[in-house]
Design an enzyme around this catalytic site. Sequence first.
Site, PDB file in Angstrom:
ATOM      1  N   ASP A  21       0.840  -1.198   0.000  1.00  0.00           N
ATOM      2  CA  ASP A  21       0.000   0.000   0.000  1.00  0.00           C
ATOM      3  C   ASP A  21       0.882   1.258   0.000  1.00  0.00           C
ATOM      4  O   ASP A  21       0.637   2.205  -0.756  1.00  0.00           O
ATOM      5  CB  ASP A  21      -0.908  -0.028   1.242  1.00  0.00           C
ATOM      6  CG  ASP A  21      -1.727   1.237   1.379  1.00  0.00           C
ATOM      7  OD1 ASP A  21      -2.619   1.449   0.536  1.00  0.00           O
ATOM      8  OD2 ASP A  21      -1.467   2.031   2.305  1.00  0.00           O
ATOM      9  N   LYS A  51       1.562   4.254  -3.026  1.00  0.00           N
ATOM     10  CA  LYS A  51       1.522   5.708  -2.813  1.00  0.00           C
ATOM     11  C   LYS A  51       2.827   6.363  -3.284  1.00  0.00           C
ATOM     12  O   LYS A  51       2.805   7.423  -3.918  1.00  0.00           O
ATOM     13  CB  LYS A  51       1.264   6.007  -1.332  1.00  0.00           C
ATOM     14  CG  LYS A  51      -0.150   5.622  -0.901  1.00  0.00           C
ATOM     15  CD  LYS A  51      -0.328   5.675   0.608  1.00  0.00           C
ATOM     16  CE  LYS A  51      -1.745   5.260   0.985  1.00  0.00           C
ATOM     17  NZ  LYS A  51      -1.883   4.987   2.438  1.00  0.00           N
TER      18      LYS A  51
END
Lengths: 363, 363
Positions: free
Chosen positions: B217, B221
């Site tokens: 995750d 980003k």
Amino acid sequence: MSAPVFLGVIGVGGVGTAFLHQLAPHPPRPLHSNPPLPDPAYSPSIPAAEWKTASATPSLTKSGALSAEEIANYLSSAPGRSILVDNTSDPALAASYPVFLRKGISIVTPNKKGFSSDLSLWKDIFASAAQGNALVYHESTVGAGLPVISTLRDLVATGDEVTRIEGVFSGTLSFLFNTFAPVGGACAGRKWSEVVAEAKELGYTEPDPRDDLNGMDVARKLTILARIAGLEVQAPDAFPVESLIPEELRGLDGSAEGVKTFMQRLGEFDGQMTEIKESAEKEGKVVRYVGSVDVEKKEVRVGLQRFDKDSAIAGLKGSDNIISFYTKRYGSNPLIVQGAGAGGDVTAMGVSADLIKVVQRLQ
Amino acid sequence: MSAPVFLGVIGVGGVGTAFLHQLAPHPPRPLHSNPPLPDPAYSPSIPAAEWKTASATPSLTKSGALSAEEIANYLSSAPGRSILVDNTSDPALAASYPVFLRKGISIVTPNKKGFSSDLSLWKDIFASAAQGNALVYHESTVGAGLPVISTLRDLVATGDEVTRIEGVFSGTLSFLFNTFAPVGGACAGRKWSEVVAEAKELGYTEPDPRDDLNGMDVARKLTILARIAGLEVQAPDAFPVESLIPEELRGLDGSAEGVKTFMQRLGEFDGQMTEIKESAEKEGKVVRYVGSVDVEKKEVRVGLQRFDKDSAIAGLKGSDNIISFYTKRYGSNPLIVQGAGAGGDVTAMGVSADLIKVVQRLQ
């Protein structure tokens, strides 16, 4: 999405010059319109080919200055949407934003005056913008290029409840207190007047340091934030603002002689500031000059406060600003924006970014 | 500035529900168009009067799902500009953004998949947006509602040179390390597996905590930020990503049984994490899970690093994110954005604020 947009740029000081440099990759094109624009003799514009020299020859803009009404007429005669970029800090120009806005001319500016003076001007500006279908962007009025105004407007527009705004809003006062009362060395023994003199030498203060020390610059920024958060603040002197100018020196005039006398006599009052610093130190804290808006209590304050040494405000470096937004959605940990809040380049960046957004909306 | 804009909203999970509540003050109006819209039997839309119940009855959207192409055709048949709000984390829907964009349908989304998968999809999305004269806003893909994407885009658009981006980008990993290795109490004696179990109990992790611990995750980003800063990152696994899943447990499958076994066995490896914590402690530091982009060296990294106890990253509270932008203009002190970077309300706020901006630009 490619209708031409017409720019009027006023101000070639530190911010204005940096702005023109940021605009350099997108040089303006000379305008050939039909019907022709007003007689060049009447035109306040700098020929496009000469825009780069404008910052070196400010007399180009100052000579033959026209009234706001005349400039607005000129801009509104352009065959498309136009934008006034006001890179001055002129209160008279700011007071005539409604004239431009009612004619459909959008405003982009770092000039705080229009948004932090009498509430009636604030209301007139936004009512005129609505009437003229024009836009008003002023990110750099608080925290220079830091995303402060845009963040607050987003919070409000999406329905969050802003309960409190707090922070260090002056790069100058940030530097003064970070140097005078650093977290790790309150015993360093620097005197307040010495720190002020050093900051003046370094160009970190206004030419007259009293313009920083009186707190009015911070008060103007708080006025703007409080109004966006929904408080009807009448004026930047309508709430408590703690001045760091010793009472005994408030009678000095604004002349060069006044500045000199002020700097010479400031040392007489070092004891007061040392006492404030040491009193905080005894509690294990440091003193900082902050502004705060309590939206629920409708209170705005600007002045000295004590902070824990491990707090974000105490840990600020150099001349950085820090702004904390406490809101219903963000809960106990605020949304924080931090970084340089003064300087030509970063202030101009806020203006340039605003200009891009306005152009995108007008095209 | 008042042309109607047509919205398609997909996703009624945590973010989607919060988004619909934020939209509540602006309820959609039913559409009476001429010529009439396609046969309602073919329409994937929820009747406007029923939008409030949509979040309670997700089957409304899942039943009779149409292909992306069909939904795009439906939206592009609207008598005006339309916007797709994708509040899912669906990679298939994200992969078809180009289909929507080429038809002139703008995209607003917190879904990271479209922007952090293969570079070819990223390029296709922005080329299709240019081709279809459509807009793409995705603030909530990094840091939820925090002004991260918009700030980075402003820095780049105004010509600043971003040299380095660094921060804590996962609310879950922020909470885990702020709890496991707090600045003031490294000797508190909490075991890593206990902290992970507590976070899972509190709903701070994904249902399968390995989806947080594998670092992907955060890697997604960083991929997005690096690309905006100008690096051609091929994929989120094209750079070093440190997984916090012990090697011995990487063979467990993704079933409910796999999750259970993982949580049961995680304690066997507490010694490794304690060693990492204590080794940092001996240097007077704390360990944090961070991501960084070094634009000049073209390096992206995600993993554990040690930080001074008085650093902003070490002092982070709860599950806050912090993102520091080092740029030429901002110099040695970065521009910092900090606050909650996860949660339905603040993620939806980013989506709502983006939607407002897109509507303003399309009107």
